[in-house]
Design an enzyme around this catalytic site. Structure first.
Site, PDB file in Angstrom:
ATOM      1  N   SER A 152      38.052  42.462  35.772  1.00  0.00           N
ATOM      2  CA  SER A 152      38.142  42.285  34.148  1.00  0.00           C
ATOM      3  C   SER A 152      37.631  43.336  33.466  1.00  0.00           C
ATOM      4  CB  SER A 152      37.747  41.001  33.704  1.00  0.00           C
ATOM      5  OG  SER A 152      38.579  39.715  34.432  1.00  0.00           O
ATOM      6  N   HIS A 195      37.531  39.840  27.930  1.00  0.00           N
ATOM      7  CA  HIS A 195      37.237  38.554  27.216  1.00  0.00           C
ATOM      8  C   HIS A 195      35.836  38.111  27.361  1.00  0.00           C
ATOM      9  CE1 HIS A 195      36.065  37.562  31.699  1.00  0.00           C
ATOM     10  NE2 HIS A 195      37.006  38.222  31.966  1.00  0.00           N
ATOM     11  N   ASP A 217      50.942  49.672  43.570  1.00  0.00           N
ATOM     12  CA  ASP A 217      50.213  50.610  44.476  1.00  0.00           C
ATOM     13  C   ASP A 217      49.713  50.160  45.681  1.00  0.00           C
ATOM     14  OD1 ASP A 217      47.643  52.352  45.316  1.00  0.00           O
ATOM     15  OD2 ASP A 217      48.388  53.555  43.497  1.00  0.00           O
TER      16      ASP A 217
END
Length: 373
Positions: free
Chosen positions: A337, A196, A322
């Site tokens: 991110s 992003h 996990d």
């Protein structure tokens, strides 16, 4: 007379031999540069002073041929610094003038998201540049050149003195942004990260930038995510000495640029390589997040629960299953991110968002959409 001509002829022959020798020497040096790739460690050392963000098209850096070769999934957490192109107006604001009256000289003239690039004909590169021009105007009208929505414009603002006697425009401005993000993949020395844009935290607007750098960071603490309280990666970044890459562009689907060659050779020489998948290849089921937040590569299992081909960014909805990652972070945290998502041995996308109410779940973007201009 014959002796004169013999001496002259000898000089001419000597000059000719010297010229030929210089030509051969230059040719040999050029050949050596070509053989060595015309790049040495000293040639690839980076400085922010050398970085000027020109218009670089993602399609030129990452053409369609990228699908035909393998790249390196990174997952490395890095420090990110971007310098604005001019100074960004975050907001216009009121203050008490020297007479105690509330005023806002920039009201209905400037607005959030404007980039002031010059004042009274002087180039504005930093916040201090604009403050200096305003201070020197001593209350006289200041002519501002600015960019709004990509369009150049000019306006005039008359500063007023605040209660301390300082001249102000009534505009809240900033000239840079920094933080921690993750590199998604490396293609040669080129990279993509985040998934992003780098946006202003106050306005939410994408940052218009002139220079930018990538820095090594040492993750010193991980604030775990909890319901309604996303965690984050925290680390130390030596902005003055640990520059490892230059940011060439800031787009809606991530930042991209190039890394120092010597750093790539040292960090990723033996790293795993794999192909990039198209969005149509992504399916529900088991996948893995690759992360180097601890310094070493770890593969954390996730379950892709939903795939959406219609959106530009939230293409995958996944759940972290996990146990190791859940123990370490509580799920998805800020700073992750850009972490690459791997499925069927190929890079399919990158982590972009966390579900605030349930941080064990998050969104990812297709690599295909990250590569789109």
């Amino acid at each position: 007379m014959n002796r004169f001509w013999k001496v002259l002829l000898g000089i001419l022959i000597g000059d000719l031999i010297l010229a030929v020798g210089v030509w051969f020497l230059c040719t040999a040096v050029d050949s050596k540069r070509i053989v060595s790739g015309s790049m040495t460690d000293s040639d690839t050392s980076l400085t922010m002073e050398d970085s000027v963000m020109n218009k670089v098209w993602k399609s030129d850096m990452f053409s369609d041929e990228i699908y035909d070769r393998t790249v390196i999934p990174s997952g490395e957490a890095v420090g990110i610094y971007l310098k604005t192109d001019g100074v960004m107006v975050v907001d216009v604001c009121s203050f008490k003038n020297i007479d105690g009256k509330t005023c806002c000289p920039s009201e209905d003239i400037l607005q959030a998201g404007d980039y002031i690039v010059s004042a009274n004909g002087e180039e504005i590169g930093r916040r201090s540049d604009l403050l200096d021009v305003v201070a020197r105007c001593e209350g006289k009208t200041v002519t501002l050149d600015y960019v709004r929505d990509g369009v150049n414009a000019t306006c005039e603002v008359t500063p007023e003195q605040n209660e301390s006697g300082n001249y102000l425009l009534g505009a809240w401005i900033k000239d840079d942004v920094s933080g921690i993000g993750t590199i998604t993949f490396i293609d040669g020395v080129n990279f993509m990260a985040l998934g992003h844009s780098v946006s202003d935290s106050d306005t939410g607007l994408i940052m218009r930038c002139s220079t930018g750098g990538i820095y090594t960071t040492n993750i010193t603490h991980i604030s775990r995510s909890h319901s309604s309280e996303p965690g984050k990666l925290q680390g130390s970044i030596a902005y003055r000495q640990d520059l490892i890459g230059i940011i060439d562009g800031n787009s809606n689907s991530g930042i991209f640029g190039h890394l120092d060659m010597s750093y790539c050779n040292g960090k990723y020489a033996s790293a795993e390589k794999m192909y990039i998948a198209h969005g149509d290849d992504v399916h529900e089921g088991t996948a893995y997040i690759y992360s180097r937040m601890s310094g070493e590569l770890h593969r954390y299992e996730v379950e892709i629960e939903h795939v959406d081909h219609k959106t530009q960014d939230k293409n995958m909805e996944f759940c972290v299953v996990d146990d190791e990652l859940l123990q370490l972070t509580g799920g998805v945290v800020q700073g992750m991110s850009g972490s690459p998502i791997i499925q069927d041995g190929r890079i399919i996308g990158a982590v972009t968002h966390v579900f605030v109410d349930d941080p064990t779940r998050g969104y990812g973007i297709f690599i295909e959409n990250m590569l789109a201009e």
